[in-house]
Motif scaffolding. Structure first.
Motif, PDB file in Angstrom:
ATOM      1  N   SER A  29       0.822  -1.203   0.000  1.00 53.04           N
ATOM      2  CA  SER A  29       0.000   0.000   0.000  1.00 53.04           C
ATOM      3  C   SER A  29       0.857   1.254   0.000  1.00 53.04           C
ATOM      4  O   SER A  29       0.383   2.337  -0.316  1.00 53.04           O
ATOM      5  N   LYS A  30       2.121   1.105   0.361  1.00 50.18           N
ATOM      6  CA  LYS A  30       3.034   2.245   0.343  1.00 50.18           C
ATOM      7  C   LYS A  30       3.543   2.475  -1.071  1.00 50.18           C
ATOM      8  O   LYS A  30       3.329   1.663  -1.966  1.00 50.18           O
ATOM      9  N   THR A  31       4.259   3.572  -1.275  1.00 47.55           N
ATOM     10  CA  THR A  31       4.803   3.920  -2.581  1.00 47.55           C
ATOM     11  C   THR A  31       6.220   3.408  -2.715  1.00 47.55           C
ATOM     12  O   THR A  31       7.054   3.642  -1.830  1.00 47.55           O
ATOM     13  N   TYR A  32       6.499   2.742  -3.813  1.00 53.54           N
ATOM     14  CA  TYR A  32       7.817   2.194  -4.070  1.00 53.54           C
ATOM     15  C   TYR A  32       8.270   2.561  -5.475  1.00 53.54           C
ATOM     16  O   TYR A  32       7.450   2.700  -6.385  1.00 53.54           O
ATOM     17  N   GLY A  33       9.567   2.698  -5.630  1.00 54.65           N
ATOM     18  CA  GLY A  33      10.172   2.771  -6.946  1.00 54.65           C
ATOM     19  C   GLY A  33      10.546   1.362  -7.366  1.00 54.65           C
ATOM     20  O   GLY A  33      10.872   0.526  -6.525  1.00 54.65           O
ATOM     21  N   TRP A  34      10.532   1.088  -8.671  1.00 58.07           N
ATOM     22  CA  TRP A  34      10.717  -0.272  -9.165  1.00 58.07           C
ATOM     23  C   TRP A  34      11.794  -0.314 -10.240  1.00 58.07           C
ATOM     24  O   TRP A  34      11.943   0.622 -11.022  1.00 58.07           O
ATOM     25  N   ALA A  50      13.863   1.208 -15.035  1.00 57.62           N
ATOM     26  CA  ALA A  50      13.291   1.621 -13.757  1.00 57.62           C
ATOM     27  C   ALA A  50      12.067   2.473 -14.006  1.00 57.62           C
ATOM     28  O   ALA A  50      11.945   3.133 -15.048  1.00 57.62           O
ATOM     29  N   ILE A  51      11.173   2.478 -13.039  1.00 56.48           N
ATOM     30  CA  ILE A  51       9.972   3.303 -13.116  1.00 56.48           C
ATOM     31  C   ILE A  51       9.750   3.938 -11.760  1.00 56.48           C
ATOM     32  O   ILE A  51      10.011   3.325 -10.722  1.00 56.48           O
ATOM     33  N   SER A  52       9.290   5.181 -11.766  1.00 62.05           N
ATOM     34  CA  SER A  52       9.115   5.918 -10.525  1.00 62.05           C
ATOM     35  C   SER A  52       7.913   5.400  -9.734  1.00 62.05           C
ATOM     36  O   SER A  52       7.059   4.677 -10.263  1.00 62.05           O
ATOM     37  N   ASN A 107      10.849   9.983  -8.391  1.00 64.86           N
ATOM     38  CA  ASN A 107      12.168   9.566  -8.858  1.00 64.86           C
ATOM     39  C   ASN A 107      12.190   8.120  -9.310  1.00 64.86           C
ATOM     40  O   ASN A 107      11.398   7.293  -8.858  1.00 64.86           O
ATOM     41  N   TYR A 108      13.141   7.815 -10.187  1.00 68.93           N
ATOM     42  CA  TYR A 108      13.472   6.433 -10.491  1.00 68.93           C
ATOM     43  C   TYR A 108      14.924   6.220 -10.054  1.00 68.93           C
ATOM     44  O   TYR A 108      15.656   7.179  -9.808  1.00 68.93           O
ATOM     45  N   TYR A 109      15.320   4.966  -9.954  1.00 71.77           N
ATOM     46  CA  TYR A 109      16.618   4.627  -9.376  1.00 71.77           C
ATOM     47  C   TYR A 109      17.320   3.615 -10.266  1.00 71.77           C
ATOM     48  O   TYR A 109      16.711   2.630 -10.691  1.00 71.77           O
ATOM     49  N   VAL A 110      18.589   3.855 -10.549  1.00 75.13           N
ATOM     50  CA  VAL A 110      19.309   3.017 -11.505  1.00 75.13           C
ATOM     51  C   VAL A 110      20.433   2.200 -10.887  1.00 75.13           C
ATOM     52  O   VAL A 110      21.015   1.352 -11.552  1.00 75.13           O
ATOM     53  N   GLU A 111      20.745   2.442  -9.624  1.00 72.41           N
ATOM     54  CA  GLU A 111      21.817   1.704  -8.970  1.00 72.41           C
ATOM     55  C   GLU A 111      21.231   0.564  -8.141  1.00 72.41           C
ATOM     56  O   GLU A 111      20.288   0.769  -7.365  1.00 72.41           O
ATOM     57  N   SER A 112      21.811  -0.609  -8.259  1.00 71.93           N
ATOM     58  CA  SER A 112      21.297  -1.753  -7.505  1.00 71.93           C
ATOM     59  C   SER A 112      21.371  -1.517  -6.002  1.00 71.93           C
ATOM     60  O   SER A 112      20.507  -1.972  -5.249  1.00 71.93           O
ATOM     61  N   SER A 113      22.379  -0.758  -5.565  1.00 70.20           N
ATOM     62  CA  SER A 113      22.547  -0.496  -4.136  1.00 70.20           C
ATOM     63  C   SER A 113      21.428   0.375  -3.562  1.00 70.20           C
ATOM     64  O   SER A 113      21.261   0.445  -2.344  1.00 70.20           O
ATOM     65  N   GLN A 114      20.669   1.022  -4.424  1.00 77.52           N
ATOM     66  CA  GLN A 114      19.587   1.882  -3.964  1.00 77.52           C
ATOM     67  C   GLN A 114      18.324   1.100  -3.607  1.00 77.52           C
ATOM     68  O   GLN A 114      17.419   1.634  -2.987  1.00 77.52           O
ATOM     69  N   TYR A 115      18.254  -0.140  -4.008  1.00 78.60           N
ATOM     70  CA  TYR A 115      17.048  -0.924  -3.828  1.00 78.60           C
ATOM     71  C   TYR A 115      17.063  -1.709  -2.533  1.00 78.60           C
ATOM     72  O   TYR A 115      18.108  -2.172  -2.066  1.00 78.60           O
TER      73      TYR A 115
END
Length: 128
Positions: A29-34, A50-52, A107-115
């Motif tokens: 139910s929360k917001t996540y970047g994917w 990635a998608i915001s 935002n979207y995220y492109v680094e694996s360490s960000q996930y």
């Protein structure tokens, strides 16, 4: 906690298409970047798309631009990766990832360490 399960991988001929799915469960139910990443034997895990959190912004690796499309369905709690014009070099294990929960969903995220969360992966094999 969020649990991610990928599906849709398989064997396809070069030039063919596959659609990968990533089903999310838990605190969705929360917001996540994917994001989608891939890894081939002996290689580092690499960013694919990635998608915001809002779903309004997406970003692709150069290798994926024009061929892959990332999308999400909030109702289905699923993120997709449509892969067209597949090439032998796309052969890899593909992983879905989620970052969050997010206070800002633009935002979207492109680094694996960000996930923060990862699926178990699904194998994609493209025959030449």
């Amino acid at each position: 906690q969020v649990q991610l399960v990928e599906s849709g991988g398989g064997l396809v001929q070069a030039g063919g298409s596959l659609r990968l799915s990533c089903a999310a469960s838990g605190r969705t139910s929360k917001t996540y970047g994917w994001g989608w990443f891939r890894q081939s034997p002996g290689k580092e895990r690499e960013f694919v798309a990635a998608i915001s959190g809002s779903g309004t912004r997406s970003y692709y690796a150069d290798s994926a631009k024009g061929r892959f499309t990332i999308s999400r369905s909030n109702a289905e709690k699923t993120v997709y990766l449509q892969m067209d014009s597949l090439r032998a070099e796309d052969t890899a294990t593909y992983y879905c990832a989620a970052k969050g929960p997010l206070a800002y969903n633009g935002n979207y995220y492109v680094e694996s360490s960000q996930y923060d969360y990862w699926g178990q992966g699904t194998q994609v094999t493209v025959s030449a």
